[in-house]
Design an enzyme around this catalytic site. Structure first.
Site, PDB file in Angstrom:
ATOM      1  N   TYR A 266     -39.342  22.433 -25.320  1.00  0.00           N
ATOM      2  CA  TYR A 266     -39.423  21.240 -24.480  1.00  0.00           C
ATOM      3  C   TYR A 266     -40.624  20.401 -24.890  1.00  0.00           C
ATOM      4  O   TYR A 266     -41.654  20.930 -25.312  1.00  0.00           O
ATOM      5  CB  TYR A 266     -39.585  21.632 -23.008  1.00  0.00           C
ATOM      6  CG  TYR A 266     -38.332  22.188 -22.371  1.00  0.00           C
ATOM      7  CD1 TYR A 266     -37.393  21.347 -21.787  1.00  0.00           C
ATOM      8  CD2 TYR A 266     -38.084  23.557 -22.345  1.00  0.00           C
ATOM      9  CE1 TYR A 266     -36.251  21.849 -21.190  1.00  0.00           C
ATOM     10  CE2 TYR A 266     -36.942  24.070 -21.758  1.00  0.00           C
ATOM     11  CZ  TYR A 266     -36.026  23.215 -21.177  1.00  0.00           C
ATOM     12  OH  TYR A 266     -34.897  23.716 -20.599  1.00  0.00           O
TER      13      TYR A 266
ATOM     14  N   ARG B 261     -33.336  32.394 -22.472  1.00  0.00           N
ATOM     15  CA  ARG B 261     -32.382  31.512 -21.800  1.00  0.00           C
ATOM     16  C   ARG B 261     -31.275  31.118 -22.768  1.00  0.00           C
ATOM     17  O   ARG B 261     -31.558  30.734 -23.903  1.00  0.00           O
ATOM     18  CB  ARG B 261     -33.057  30.213 -21.325  1.00  0.00           C
ATOM     19  CG  ARG B 261     -34.094  30.315 -20.240  1.00  0.00           C
ATOM     20  CD  ARG B 261     -33.648  30.807 -18.882  1.00  0.00           C
ATOM     21  NE  ARG B 261     -32.288  30.572 -18.445  1.00  0.00           N
ATOM     22  CZ  ARG B 261     -31.821  29.458 -17.897  1.00  0.00           C
ATOM     23  NH1 ARG B 261     -32.605  28.428 -17.685  1.00  0.00           N
ATOM     24  NH2 ARG B 261     -30.565  29.356 -17.504  1.00  0.00           N
TER      25      ARG B 261
ATOM     26  N   HIS C  25     -30.099  20.613 -18.609  1.00  0.00           N
ATOM     27  CA  HIS C  25     -30.363  20.443 -17.175  1.00  0.00           C
ATOM     28  C   HIS C  25     -29.725  19.135 -16.697  1.00  0.00           C
ATOM     29  O   HIS C  25     -29.830  18.102 -17.376  1.00  0.00           O
ATOM     30  CB  HIS C  25     -31.867  20.370 -16.915  1.00  0.00           C
ATOM     31  CG  HIS C  25     -32.596  21.656 -17.166  1.00  0.00           C
ATOM     32  ND1 HIS C  25     -32.793  22.601 -16.191  1.00  0.00           N
ATOM     33  CD2 HIS C  25     -33.189  22.145 -18.284  1.00  0.00           C
ATOM     34  CE1 HIS C  25     -33.480  23.629 -16.694  1.00  0.00           C
ATOM     35  NE2 HIS C  25     -33.732  23.376 -17.967  1.00  0.00           N
TER      36      HIS C  25
ATOM     37  N   TYR D 236     -34.209  29.700 -25.801  1.00  0.00           N
ATOM     38  CA  TYR D 236     -35.658  29.920 -25.849  1.00  0.00           C
ATOM     39  C   TYR D 236     -36.044  31.126 -25.009  1.00  0.00           C
ATOM     40  O   TYR D 236     -35.363  31.463 -24.044  1.00  0.00           O
ATOM     41  CB  TYR D 236     -36.422  28.664 -25.401  1.00  0.00           C
ATOM     42  CG  TYR D 236     -36.120  28.162 -24.005  1.00  0.00           C
ATOM     43  CD1 TYR D 236     -36.756  28.703 -22.883  1.00  0.00           C
ATOM     44  CD2 TYR D 236     -35.226  27.115 -23.801  1.00  0.00           C
ATOM     45  CE1 TYR D 236     -36.493  28.228 -21.607  1.00  0.00           C
ATOM     46  CE2 TYR D 236     -34.959  26.630 -22.515  1.00  0.00           C
ATOM     47  CZ  TYR D 236     -35.597  27.187 -21.430  1.00  0.00           C
ATOM     48  OH  TYR D 236     -35.336  26.718 -20.164  1.00  0.00           O
TER      49      TYR D 236
ATOM     50  N   HIS E  47     -28.881  25.406 -22.863  1.00  0.00           N
ATOM     51  CA  HIS E  47     -28.421  24.713 -21.652  1.00  0.00           C
ATOM     52  C   HIS E  47     -28.977  23.308 -21.585  1.00  0.00           C
ATOM     53  O   HIS E  47     -30.018  23.009 -22.173  1.00  0.00           O
ATOM     54  CB  HIS E  47     -28.829  25.494 -20.394  1.00  0.00           C
ATOM     55  CG  HIS E  47     -30.312  25.649 -20.258  1.00  0.00           C
ATOM     56  ND1 HIS E  47     -31.021  26.644 -20.885  1.00  0.00           N
ATOM     57  CD2 HIS E  47     -31.239  24.908 -19.589  1.00  0.00           C
ATOM     58  CE1 HIS E  47     -32.308  26.539 -20.604  1.00  0.00           C
ATOM     59  NE2 HIS E  47     -32.467  25.487 -19.823  1.00  0.00           N
TER      60      HIS E  47
END
Ligand SMILES: [Fe+3]
Lengths: 232, 237
Positions: B105, B154, B159, B144, B157
């Protein structure tokens, strides 16, 4: 095989929300810890002015802040107020990565929504009534807004002035819906929603005025002071 | 006199607030059951239609927000926003944020040492059309690791955040990708019981795939639906 037939082939069987056997509400998931460059925009928590309140640009490189700023201009009618509070976990520790959203009526008690059809109460061209505030390093959310007017409740009741709040955060699989009322609010004692709250827990919904004039409401996700959350 | 057409309450496909495998829920989930309240004007209204004034115009191509082209697999994600009766939800905002192709991120608190991509922020938003359709272009995010347990990863995905027409229809969720083995071992996805977990998984779609340009995925998002009979009528007329 004909080429145009190849073009029409689809490899994927349906096992998602297009499958009638599975169709239904998309389940909620956590907002996670990294929403700050995607959701809370500059000015999103300032419903009366033009400040940057609401966003956390300190959590991303400046060239990656793309959300823009609030486009609402002009000063809404009514009493400008500041509301704030701290969000605490079950250990009483503040939560610095939560997000709060606000939804409220204007000073005259009308929602800026096509589903509030009461034409006889005026809309305020400078007020939408929706805001978003990321909590700061101390776990505090903060909004500048106006004090809402009263809106009808079930039957012939009239609700006391209130603001609907949604709480999001890492560790929250679902948003938590609650309300903020004012300690001196007209009609608190006859409010149809407050009346459903066990008396000893009502104070978790009632903001008190601090000496600096901020209306303060702490949100406890858990523990002896747990905030009342609603099943809507 | 106000007529309240309430929205359905959450269905059995939603996760519980407390799901101990997802450790952050332990101290952050309420222990009291949520208080059932009747719907009022507050819950059945919302800022639908005012998004552009609040935030600004749509950002539907996450691959053209900087000087260069981001690293990774370009994808098109499209679908419809519907209510649970299958009716479209028009003119509603879908906000999007995600990691880059390496699973990193742009957020300064993300300290996983996968490379940042100066050409990718991972933030966008799109408004549905009259039939509830939405479409955006992005990069397929990477998986990640996270600190939930020793070998926690995770699944890839995106969000998503939707307001829908009312305060009652607010939804924050995550979209996963088909055939990702990490979904089965992810505590956040697993908080949603099967078969409802499948509602969070997108579908590869050759019809959405753009020749020589981008793979296509379809993902329909279903919000709480409005009931057809009023909750309570006034008797003061
Ligand atoms: Fe994530």
């Amino acid at each position: 095989m004909m080429i145009d037939e190849l073009e029409r082939r689809d490899a994927a069987p349906r096992h998602d929300n297009q499958d009638p056997a599975l169709f239904g509400q998309t389940p909620s998931q956590t907002v996670g810890p990294f929403f700050h460059y995607g959701l809370p925009w500059k000015g999103g928590a300032d419903l009366v002015g033009r400040s940057d309140l609401g966003a956390r640009p300190d959590l991303m490189p400046p060239e990656h802040y793309l959300l823009g700023t609030s486009g609402v201009t002009g000063t809404p009618q009514g009493e400008a107020i500041e509301i704030a509070g701290c969000i605490y976990d079950g250990n009483g520790a503040p939560i610095p990565d939560a997000m709060v959203e606000l939804w409220q009526a204007n000073a005259a008690g009308r929602y800026a929504s096509p589903d509030d059809g009461r034409q006889e109460i005026e809309l305020d061209p400078h007020f939408i009534g929706f805001g978003r505030s990321a909590t700061d390093k101390e776990g505090v959310f903060r909004f500048r807004t106006i004090r809402p007017g009263r809106v009808p409740g079930p039957g012939n009741s009239l609700q006391a002035p209130h603001i609907a709040l949604s709480i999001f955060g890492r560790g929250l699989l679902k948003r938590l819906a609650t309300r903020l009322y004012f300690a001196d609010g007209e009609g608190n004692d006859t409010d149809p929603i407050l009346a459903l709250v066990p008396e000893e827990r009502r104070r978790t919904l009632i903001a008190v005025r601090r000496p600096d004039h901020t209306w303060w409401l702490d949100v406890h996700l858990q523990g002896p002071d747990e905030t009342v959350f609603f099943d809507l | 006199m106000t007529l309240i057409l309430p929205y359905a309450r959450e269905d059995g496909g939603n996760p519980p607030s407390l799901y101990p495998d997802y450790r952050s829920t332990v101290l952050r989930s309420p222990r009291q059951p949520p208080l059932l309240v009747p719907p009022t004007l507050t819950e059945v209204t919302g800022p639908a239609g005012n998004w552009e004034r609040l935030i600004g115009p749509a950002m539907t191509d996450l691959t053209t927000q900087h000087k260069g082209t981001p690293q990774g697999q370009r994808i098109v994600v499209t679908g419809r926003v519907l209510d649970e009766r299958g009716r479209p939800v028009p003119n509603t905002i879908v906000e999007i944020w995600q990691a880059n192709a390496a699973g990193r991120y742009i957020h300064s608190k993300d300290d996983w040492p996968a490379p940042l991509d100066p050409n990718f922020t991972g933030a966008g938003r799109v408004v549905t059309d009259e039939e509830g359709n939405y479409r955006y272009v992005t990069i397929r995010p990477g998986a990640y690791p996270w600190g939930n347990h020793k070998n926690a990863w995770r699944p890839a995905h995106i969000h998503l955040s939707l307001l829908g027409p009312a305060f009652a229809t607010r939804l924050v969720t995550q979209m996963y990708f088909p055939d990702d083995p990490l979904i089965e071992i992810d505590p956040i996805a697993n908080a949603v019981p099967l078969p409802f977990r499948q509602r969070l998984v997108s579908r590869f779609d050759i019809g959405t795939t753009v020749p020589n340009w981008a793979l296509g995925y379809r993902f329909d998002i279903v919000l709480k639906g409005r009931e057809q009979t009023p909750f309570e009528d006034d008797h003061d007329d």
